[in-house]
Design an enzyme around this catalytic site. Sequence first.
Site, short mmCIF file in Angstrom:
data_model
loop_
_atom_site.label_atom_id
_atom_site.label_comp_id
_atom_site.label_asym_id
_atom_site.label_seq_id
_atom_site.Cartn_x
_atom_site.Cartn_y
_atom_site.Cartn_z
N TRP A 101 48.05 52.41 31.20
CA TRP A 101 46.77 52.36 31.92
C TRP A 101 45.91 51.20 31.45
O TRP A 101 45.31 50.48 32.26
CB TRP A 101 46.02 53.69 31.81
CG TRP A 101 46.72 54.80 32.54
CD1 TRP A 101 47.25 55.94 31.99
CD2 TRP A 101 46.99 54.88 33.95
NE1 TRP A 101 47.84 56.70 32.97
CE2 TRP A 101 47.69 56.09 34.17
CE3 TRP A 101 46.73 54.05 35.04
CZ2 TRP A 101 48.13 56.50 35.44
CZ3 TRP A 101 47.16 54.45 36.31
CH2 TRP A 101 47.85 55.65 36.50
N ASP A 168 37.91 53.90 29.13
CA ASP A 168 38.56 54.75 30.12
C ASP A 168 38.85 56.07 29.40
O ASP A 168 39.72 56.13 28.53
CB ASP A 168 39.86 54.08 30.59
CG ASP A 168 40.65 54.95 31.57
OD1 ASP A 168 40.23 56.09 31.83
OD2 ASP A 168 41.70 54.47 32.05
N LYS A 192 42.11 64.97 35.53
CA LYS A 192 42.82 65.29 34.30
C LYS A 192 42.12 66.42 33.55
O LYS A 192 42.73 67.35 33.11
CB LYS A 192 42.90 64.05 33.39
CG LYS A 192 43.46 62.81 34.06
CD LYS A 192 44.97 62.76 34.05
CE LYS A 192 45.56 61.73 35.00
NZ LYS A 192 45.19 60.35 34.76
C1 LIG Z 1 45.43 59.01 35.35
C2 LIG Z 1 44.79 57.90 34.67
C3 LIG Z 1 44.29 56.79 35.36
C4 LIG Z 1 44.42 56.62 36.85
O1 LIG Z 1 43.62 57.51 37.51
P1 LIG Z 1 43.49 57.54 39.10
O2 LIG Z 1 42.33 58.47 39.29
O3 LIG Z 1 44.77 58.05 39.62
O4 LIG Z 1 43.20 56.16 39.57
C5 LIG Z 1 43.66 55.81 34.62
N1 LIG Z 1 43.53 55.89 33.30
C6 LIG Z 1 44.00 56.94 32.59
C7 LIG Z 1 43.82 56.99 31.11
C8 LIG Z 1 44.64 57.98 33.26
O5 LIG Z 1 45.13 59.02 32.57
#
Ligand SMILES: *Cc1c(COP(=O)(O)O)cnc(C)c1O
Length: 356
Positions: A101, A168, A192
Amino acid sequence: MRQHNFNSGPSVLPQQVLQEAAKAIIDFNGIGLSLLEVGHRTPHFVAVIEEAKQLVKELMQLNDEYEVLFLHGGATTQFMQIPMNLLDTNATAAYIDNGIWGNKAVKEASLFGNINVIASSADKKHTYINQNFDIPANAAYLHITSNNTVEGTQWHQFPTTDVPLIADMSSDIFSRQIDFKKFSLIYAGAQKNMGAAGVNLVVVKKSILGKIERKIPAIMDYRNHIEAGSLLNTPPVFAIYVAMLTLRWIKQEGGLEIMELNAIAKATLLYDTIDSLPLFNCRIDKASRSNMNAVFFIDNEDLQNKFLEECKANGMVGVKGYRTVGGIRVSMYNALAMESVIAITDLMKNFAAKHS
Ligand SMILES: *Cc1c(COP(=O)(O)O)cnc(C)c1O
């Protein structure tokens, strides 16, 4: 029977949240309309989004220097929106690459300005979090990924820097107590650890905005969303409602202190079980192991497949590792009950006894 849900995302939600969301789809707060049928600018929905924002600030202990936004597009959109708002064409931003990511964030940001990857764990297949790196004082910001969902690593101590720190936090948001004031921007896809897919939480310190020369499309400009209270256009109303219910649930359970205690208890049981059974092998550096996503292996691939089948047969879903990493991944987000971790560790012990 309800399954043990170890999915990495979309993932397990509190039963109470699912029930309340289901009720609101039929009749929202007894108003004779579904939540999906009310205007996003009506007092009915404005109360929802305002409560959600308030809960975020309360749980993170942030003051009015920060603004809470609920935006479209998932965390992936932030990979682009952050540099678009904060990185001038000739400026440089620092990134740390600890996995898939973070790597995607680097690629997107490089479309807008210069990117300096000041540390990467790629040399050891992203099995650790970098400890030693220098942050250039002139960096527009430093971007990190607090929890690497795919690889199974997590930052347990954050860098201290005068440069705006951006994280993030998609896969560990609200799972632990953090000094959130250290950060200038925090973002997380909801699916998540916070709710339903379709909405993205952005918490931004207002003072970092408006400092670059680029012309920003209206829908991408954080300042417009702040001014419009996240109602610049029609927001993902259902996903925001589910996030609000989940935030209420977190508060009611005892807040981040309790989320953290639960996360540590679940992760400790799982990693202790892995470490006690030679059949299972966790390659992640101990100090960098994630309390949210445990990634481990059975080195014999046939046996590993057999284990994955046994999980399925025992009502445990989402245990297969990410396609580029392989192995086994057990995600233990806030809403996952301890009894699910007990169930899978019991299965691991029985399986190891049979096959060692
Ligand atoms: C799942 C995830 C993403 C992507 O998320 P989307 O909402 O599908 O764009 C980005 N960063 C991390 C750390 C993730 O676990």
